[in-house]
Design a protein around this motif. Structure first.
Motif, PDB file in Angstrom:
ATOM      1  N   GLY A 143      -3.301  -2.617   6.348  1.00 47.57           N
ATOM      2  CA  GLY A 143      -4.661  -3.134   6.439  1.00 47.57           C
ATOM      3  C   GLY A 143      -4.751  -4.469   7.164  1.00 47.57           C
ATOM      4  N   GLN A 176      -7.502   0.327  -0.405  1.00 46.69           N
ATOM      5  CA  GLN A 176      -7.876  -0.819   0.405  1.00 46.69           C
ATOM      6  C   GLN A 176      -8.975  -0.429   1.397  1.00 46.69           C
ATOM      7  OE1 GLN A 176      -4.389  -2.095   2.455  1.00 46.69           O
ATOM      8  NE2 GLN A 176      -5.269  -4.060   3.038  1.00 46.69           N
ATOM      9  N   SER A 197       0.833  -1.209   0.000  1.00 46.94           N
ATOM     10  CA  SER A 197       0.000   0.000   0.000  1.00 46.94           C
ATOM     11  C   SER A 197       0.869   1.261   0.000  1.00 46.94           C
ATOM     12  CB  SER A 197      -0.943   0.015   1.200  1.00 46.94           C
ATOM     13  OG  SER A 197      -1.884  -1.029   1.088  1.00 46.94           O
ATOM     14  N   ASP A 211      -6.151  -1.811  -4.869  1.00 45.17           N
ATOM     15  CA  ASP A 211      -5.552  -2.358  -3.647  1.00 45.17           C
ATOM     16  C   ASP A 211      -6.577  -3.273  -2.971  1.00 45.17           C
ATOM     17  OD1 ASP A 211      -4.008  -2.904  -1.461  1.00 45.17           O
ATOM     18  OD2 ASP A 211      -3.618  -0.814  -0.926  1.00 45.17           O
ATOM     19  N   GLU A 212      -6.406  -4.560  -3.134  1.00 43.71           N
ATOM     20  CA  GLU A 212      -7.329  -5.574  -2.593  1.00 43.71           C
ATOM     21  C   GLU A 212      -8.799  -5.267  -2.883  1.00 43.71           C
ATOM     22  OE1 GLU A 212      -6.574  -7.189   1.284  1.00 43.71           O
ATOM     23  OE2 GLU A 212      -4.616  -6.239   1.334  1.00 43.71           O
TER      24      GLU A 212
HETATM   25 MG   LIG Z   1      -2.140  -2.708   2.230  1.00 42.60          MG
END
Ligand SMILES: [Mg+2]
Ligand SMILES: Nc1ncnc2c1ncn2[C@@H]1O[C@H](COP(=O)(O)OP(=O)(O)OP(=O)(O)O)[C@@H](O)[C@H]1O
Length: 502
Positions: free
Chosen positions: A405, A89, A45, A168-169
């Motif tokens: 995260g 995220q 990230s 991001d995810e």
């Molecule tokens: Mg992350």
């Protein structure tokens, strides 16, 4: 034809006590999907934030080139006007505002100072159509599911004409169907020459979607491989730094006496619509009960009602060890020994502005009749859980919002485990957690079950449900439609029951 749309050269970034990025160099070709993999806290990230302008030029060492030009972003807007859009995220939507305004956050089209709502509506429909999302544009974001909110984020990025899309995810909260749709979109974008950086802890997705995969570990770039020239085990050992043989630990569980009884339980929403429809089930000591179902099946509503966190009406009875429970709010639930790790860690789990240590002891504080993290026992216990789950934070004093995260999720888990629960309800506990730590969490779940704690696991990941729970209940449209011992079924069987295509 240019070779690279994006080049990152010798990028480094430090936070107090952490070298988040250490001399990272990667590149991105037009029209390719580059997956970015690594353990929680590896620096993924952080890298994205340097690319997207959250960390402006001058706050990191090294250079970023966009189509050969040195990038000097001052902010996110600069990056977006270059053509770099990012879906983060953590959801960035404003909870009090309707969908249509969220779609154009900060860039509502205006004329003479008035918002051009016709244009907003037309464009909103267009971008929601693109991703096949059917929601009311006037609906408040707060009333949408996490999955729907995530799709809104994606629609937002598509509305800006980007050449580099960073995700991001993105699928951590999406259903299988929504994920498929997202993949179609990413493939369409790729065909039109747009490049994509895709962060995910789900290796299946990496192999399905990506052309190349870059691995970072402890802030360092380990290697970038063509997806066709690598495999799961190689990726995992590059990420973890060692071989990882099993994804699920061995279980030594023995089913004992009945502990929790839920009888004729129904849950209504605020409009009095029934979302959980007359369910009855028992949980025994020494088992891990899995609850599987599609998003919207009523699993989360059922569990948050049992925990006293649901706002609407509920009917039915709950018994713990033969004693009838009366739970109208979460404090009563906690006092009765019920712990609930929720799927939305920001809403129920974590106070981002508080320290890690404080977050971990948050739920057990009232029980212990204290307000501060002060006794050495608490500190030792918190630290034990931090070590067990490998929470990457410089200390217990670190502010939760500065954690990656996945590490935030681990703090939420640690917090509930410290309450010494009698009943532990885990709702998507490993979302965003890397493979090595997942294993540790499964270990902890097993240990809890061995100690006689009632463990209920909600998960949308079939392998996880089948690998961790000993017995599984399937919910569909608010009802329990099937139940079986987890060892005795195939993934296909379960999927059939959950979708209703038996
Ligand atoms: Mg992350
Ligand atoms: N604002 C910040 N202040 C202090 N430390 C930070 C900050 N942001 C990130 N870090 C630290 O930098 C490291 C890398 O974090 P990053 O968020 O990039 O990890 P990640 O690879 O995205 O992990 P995850 O898979 O858990 O999301 C972590 O140790 C994290 O705690």
């Amino acid at each position: 034809m240019m070779d690279y749309v994006l080049e990152v050269k010798n990028l480094s970034k430090e936070f107090p006590g952490v070298k988040a990025l250490d001399n990272v160099s990667i590149d991105l070709k037009p029209g390719e999907v580059l997956a970015l993999c690594g353990e929680n806290g590896a620096g993924k990230s952080t890298l994205i934030k340097a690319l997207s302008g959250i960390y402006p030029h001058g706050t990191y060492d090294g250079d970023i080139f966009y189509k050969g030009q040195l990038v000097k972003n001052k902010n996110v807007k600069d990056a977006e006007s270059l053509g770099i859009s990012t879906i983060y995220q953590e959801l960035e939507l404003i909870q009090g505002l309707p969908v249509k305004e969220n779609l154009f956050l900060g860039s509502l089209p205006t004329r003479l100072g008035f918002v051009k709502w016709d244009e907003v509506m037309a464009k909103s429909y267009e971008s929601l159509n693109k991703i096949g999302l059917d929601v009311n544009l006037e609906a408040n974001i707060r009333d949408l599911s996490v999955a729907q909110q995530q799709m809104i984020e994606i629609a937002k990025a598509l509305a800006k004409n980007s050449e580099v899309l960073i995700l991001d995810e993105p699928t951590s909260a999406l259903t299988t169907k929504e994920t498929e749709r997202l993949f179609e979109i990413v493939n369409e974008l790729r065909n039109s020459g747009i490049a994509c950086i895709y962060i995910s802890h789900k290796l299946d997705e990496v192999f399905e979607l990506a052309d190349r995969v870059a691995v970072i570990r402890d802030g360092k770039h380990i290697s970038t491989k063509n997806v066709k020239e690598t495999n799961r085990n190689e990726l995992i050992s590059m990420m973890v730094g060692r071989e990882l043989v099993n994804l699920f630990p061995e279980q030594h569980l023995e089913k004992k006496e009945k502990a929790l009884e839920v009888k004729n339980y129904s849950v209504y929403d605020l409009q009095e619509k029934k979302i959980v429809d007359d369910v009855s089930f028992d949980v025994y000591r020494g088992e891990v009960l899995g609850i599987f179902g599609l998003v919207g099946a009523g699993r989360t509503e059922l569990m948050s009602a049992l925990f006293g966190a649901h706002k609407g009406r509920k009917t039915g009875q709950v018994y713990l060890d033969g004693k009838k429970l009366k739970i109208n709010d979460t404090q009563q639930a906690i006092n009765n020994g019920i712990a609930y790790v929720s799927e939305d860690r920001k809403a129920h789990g974590l106070v981002l502005g508080m320290s890690v240590g404080h977050n971990i002891t948050l739920s057990s504080l009232r029980k212990m009749g204290k307000v501060l993290l002060n006794s050495s026992k608490e500190i030792t216990e918190s630290q034990e859980y931090m070590v067990k789950m490998d929470v990457k934070a410089p200390s217990l004093e670190t502010i939760a919002s500065s954690l990656s995260g996945g590490n935030q999720q681990k703090v939420v888990l640690a917090k509930w485990m410290l309450t010494n629960p009698k009943v532990l309800i885990l709702d998507e506990p490993t979302r965003g957690i890397d493979v090595a730590v997942k294993y540790e969490i499964y270990n902890i779940i097993n240990k809890f079950a061995e100690q006689g704690i009632v463990v209920i696991l909600i998960s949308s990941e079939l392998p996880e449900i089948l690998g961790v729970s000993t017995r599984t209940i399937i919910m569909r449209e608010g009802k329990i439609v099937s139940e079986f011992d987890s060892g005795s079924v195939t993934r296909e069987d379960v999927a059939k029951y959950a979708t209703g295509n038996e």
